[in-house]
Design an enzyme around this catalytic site. Structure first.
Site, PDB file in Angstrom:
ATOM      1  CG  HIS A   7       9.187 -23.265  34.916  1.00  0.00           C
ATOM      2  ND1 HIS A   7      10.045 -23.506  33.862  1.00  0.00           N
ATOM      3  CD2 HIS A   7       8.862 -21.939  34.835  1.00  0.00           C
ATOM      4  CE1 HIS A   7      10.225 -22.393  33.189  1.00  0.00           C
ATOM      5  NE2 HIS A   7       9.525 -21.425  33.752  1.00  0.00           N
ATOM      6  CG  HIS A  59      11.644  -9.475  32.923  1.00  0.00           C
ATOM      7  ND1 HIS A  59      11.060  -9.018  34.086  1.00  0.00           N
ATOM      8  CD2 HIS A  59      12.599  -8.562  32.600  1.00  0.00           C
ATOM      9  CE1 HIS A  59      11.642  -7.887  34.456  1.00  0.00           C
ATOM     10  NE2 HIS A  59      12.586  -7.592  33.569  1.00  0.00           N
ATOM     11  CB  SER A  79       7.253 -18.314  33.174  1.00  0.00           C
ATOM     12  OG  SER A  79       8.396 -18.693  33.898  1.00  0.00           O
ATOM     13  CD  GLU A  92      11.128 -10.235  26.369  1.00  0.00           C
ATOM     14  OE1 GLU A  92      12.100  -9.487  26.140  1.00  0.00           O
ATOM     15  OE2 GLU A  92      11.035 -10.945  27.394  1.00  0.00           O
ATOM     16  CG  ASP A 103      10.890  -0.521  31.503  1.00  0.00           C
ATOM     17  OD1 ASP A 103      12.089  -0.769  31.271  1.00  0.00           O
ATOM     18  OD2 ASP A 103      10.428  -0.381  32.652  1.00  0.00           O
ATOM     19  CG  ASP A 112      12.556 -15.385  34.898  1.00  0.00           C
ATOM     20  OD1 ASP A 112      13.730 -15.269  35.280  1.00  0.00           O
ATOM     21  OD2 ASP A 112      12.148 -16.348  34.235  1.00  0.00           O
TER      22      ASP A 112
END
Length: 276
Positions: free
Chosen positions: A18, A41, A97, A115, A139, A160
């Site tokens: 971060h 993600h 994030s 997500e 996805d 991520d």
């Protein structure tokens, strides 16, 4: 290792990731042109550091709490991002994030979050209520390819994943290559855990063979020697990092190393151009 991020929120990897993400976006924002920020993600967006999951591992004590105890002003931007979701001096909540990227948005910028886990999407939508973020449940790799190039002239994709699938690195490698063919000048940030140098070295060799120019690797090794079978640190691959970011990187990395070094270890944060 439990891959739900609620168990690891605010750990040393989050502090490095971060801190660098804030510095990267701000370097891009030196120019007035609009940015699209894409998080493939995204997770839950906000985490309770006093919740059962975080308390079970206690990893925040070696991450965000160390950063808050450190006086180095180079970590002020990171601490400010954490304070923005808290009341009082002690961080009780940790911004993922998505929350940090939302804090960085200017009026002309866009934020897209993704997500695929339904339970986490529900938490993410709740955490991002009141922001301009668009939230998807798809996805991650399909979305990554579908969203580039973005509508704005410039953008950043943050990848991520939890690395719970055995083919995660292969999917990242293949999707990165395909995305780069569509959007060669785009900025991509890929987070990864470091468990042993041999496995990671083989992945870097595969990535080098893709021939992607301006490909920077940043590795944070916590211990002075590898701890077999343990989490040894984390890193970021950054494609097309802006010049202002790379020039300011060395003192920031040294500040992070010093703040996060475990007791009895100096630790190490290194940078390496894989190509270009």
């Amino acid at each position: 290792m439990n891959y739900r991020h609620s168990f690891h929120a605010g750990n040393s990897a989050d502090v490095v990731k971060h801190s660098l993400l804030i510095a990267l976006v701000r370097a891009l924002q030196i120019k007035e042109g609009a940015l699209t920020l894409i998080d493939t993600h995204a997770g839950c967006g906000l985490y309770d550091l006093h919740g059962d999951a975080a308390q079970r591992t206690g990893e925040a004590a070696q991450g965000v709490l160390r950063a808050f105890a450190d006086a180095n002003p180079l970590l002020d931007d990171y601490r400010a991002a954490v304070r923005a979701v808290n009341v009082g001096a002690e961080p009780l909540l940790y911004p993922g994030s998505p929350q940090i990227l939302a804090q960085l948005l200017r009026q002309q910028d866009l934020l897209t979050l993704n997500e695929k886990h339904h339970e986490d999407v529900h938490a993410l939508r709740s955490a991002m209520r009141g922001t301009s973020a668009a939230v998807h449940e798809r996805d991650a790799y399909e979305l990554w390819l579908a969203m580039v190039p973005p509508r704005t002239p410039r953008g950043v994709v943050v990848v991520d994943p939890p690395y719970e699938q055995t083919d995660e690195r292969e999917r990242i490698t293949a999707t990165l290559a395909a995305a780069h063919r569509k959007w060669a000048h785009g900025v991509t940030v890929i987070w990864y855990p470091l468990k042993d140098r041999a496995t990671h070295g083989r992945w870097k060799d595969q990535l080098r063979k893709r021939g992607i120019p301006k490909f920077l690797g940043v590795e944070h090794w916590l211990y002075d020697a590898d701890q077999p079978g343990l989490y040894n640190g984390a890193g970021l691959f950054i494609v097309n990092p802006p010049y202002a970011f790379t020039q300011a990187l060395p003192p920031l990395l040294e500040a992070l190393r010093a703040a996060l070094a475990p007791e009895g270890h100096r630790g190490e944060i290194t940078t390496e151009w894989l190509t270009g």
